[in-house]
Design a protein around this motif. Structure first.
Motif, short mmCIF file in Angstrom:
data_model
loop_
_atom_site.label_atom_id
_atom_site.label_comp_id
_atom_site.label_asym_id
_atom_site.label_seq_id
_atom_site.Cartn_x
_atom_site.Cartn_y
_atom_site.Cartn_z
N HIS A 139 0.86 -1.18 0.00
CA HIS A 139 0.00 0.00 0.00
C HIS A 139 0.89 1.23 0.00
O HIS A 139 2.11 1.10 0.02
CB HIS A 139 -0.97 0.00 1.18
N ASP A 171 5.76 4.38 5.61
CA ASP A 171 6.64 3.45 6.32
C ASP A 171 6.87 2.15 5.53
O ASP A 171 7.57 1.27 6.01
CB ASP A 171 6.09 3.14 7.72
N HIS A 172 6.25 2.05 4.34
CA HIS A 172 6.47 0.87 3.49
C HIS A 172 7.24 1.20 2.22
O HIS A 172 7.52 0.29 1.43
CB HIS A 172 5.11 0.22 3.14
N ASP A 177 -0.43 -4.25 5.68
CA ASP A 177 -1.07 -3.78 6.90
C ASP A 177 -2.55 -4.15 6.93
O ASP A 177 -3.36 -3.52 7.61
CB ASP A 177 -0.91 -2.26 7.06
N HIS A 179 3.92 -5.67 9.67
CA HIS A 179 4.52 -5.40 10.99
C HIS A 179 4.33 -6.64 11.85
O HIS A 179 3.31 -7.32 11.74
CB HIS A 179 3.85 -4.21 11.69
#
Ligand SMILES: [Zn+2]
Ligand SMILES: [Zn+2]
Length: 205
Positions: A54, A58-59, A146, A186
């Protein structure tokens, strides 16, 4: 299929390196941060593609550096694609992170196939955490971004989040076989069977 995990960046995001274990090119799923660590793990291997589960900062913070170093194409779901090129769109600006990615080279949609050597992963469009969240499924593995975590699901209170869509997406994942190994964005790895037993978001029989 060989799956390697690097946990990177301030939010401990999982970056997954996937290849056929026979010297074929690598898929880099979610180049979260720390491009040097990703490139060191690649050790000069060809990269078939960089895939984002996505469009969140943070990805993808290391996407630009990994692509610059490997010339790999960038793949992201068509719905999140317009948001990845600015720190505002990736949500980074909200948290003080200046993270963005280059424009996508290929827009993904439900049922598309992502290939790397002998690896074939199918795209499942699983909105809820963001409108363009995907999971990648194949050969007994699920890369769940996520959307699905061990014992939980991704937050739906960020812009574009939708708990109704999330429940529908988790309902789809619940139709997968128990033995499928889940590699989330995560936290620790799990299996569909374990989540069916312990995850409160899984539909009850
Ligand atoms: Zn996210
Ligand atoms: Zn995340």
């Amino acid at each position: 299929m060989r799956v390697r995990r690097l946990t990177l960046g301030p939010l401990d995001t999982n970056c997954w390196l996937v290849d056929d274990g026979a010297g074929g090119p690598v898929l880099v799923i979610d180049p979260a941060e720390e491009a040097d660590a990703i490139l060191a793990a690649l050790d000069g291997a060809d990269v078939a593609a960089v895939v984002l589960t996505h469009g969140h900062f943070d990805h993808l913070a290391a996407a630009r550096a990994v692509i610059d170093a490997t010339a790999a194409p960038l793949l992201v779901h068509e719905t999140d694609a317009p948001h990845i090129t600015t720190p505002h769109g990736t949500g980074g600006a909200l948290f003080g992170f200046d993270a963005s990615a280059p424009e996508a080279d290929r827009l993904l949609a439900e049922d598309d196939i992502v290939e790397a050597g002998g690896v074939r992963l199918r795209v499942l469009h699983t909105p809820g955490h963001t409108p363009g969240c995907i999971c990648l499924e194949g050969d007994g593995h699920l890369f769940s971004g996520d959307t699905l975590f061990a014992g939980s699901v991704g937050r739906t209170d960020f812009p574009g989040g939708d708990m109704t869509a999330m429940r529908r997406s988790i309902g789809r994942l619940a139709s997968l076989a128990d033995e499928i190994r889940v590699h989330p964005g995560h936290g620790p790895e799990t299996t569909i069977g374990r989540e069916r037993r312990v995850n409160p978001f899984f539909p009850r029989a």
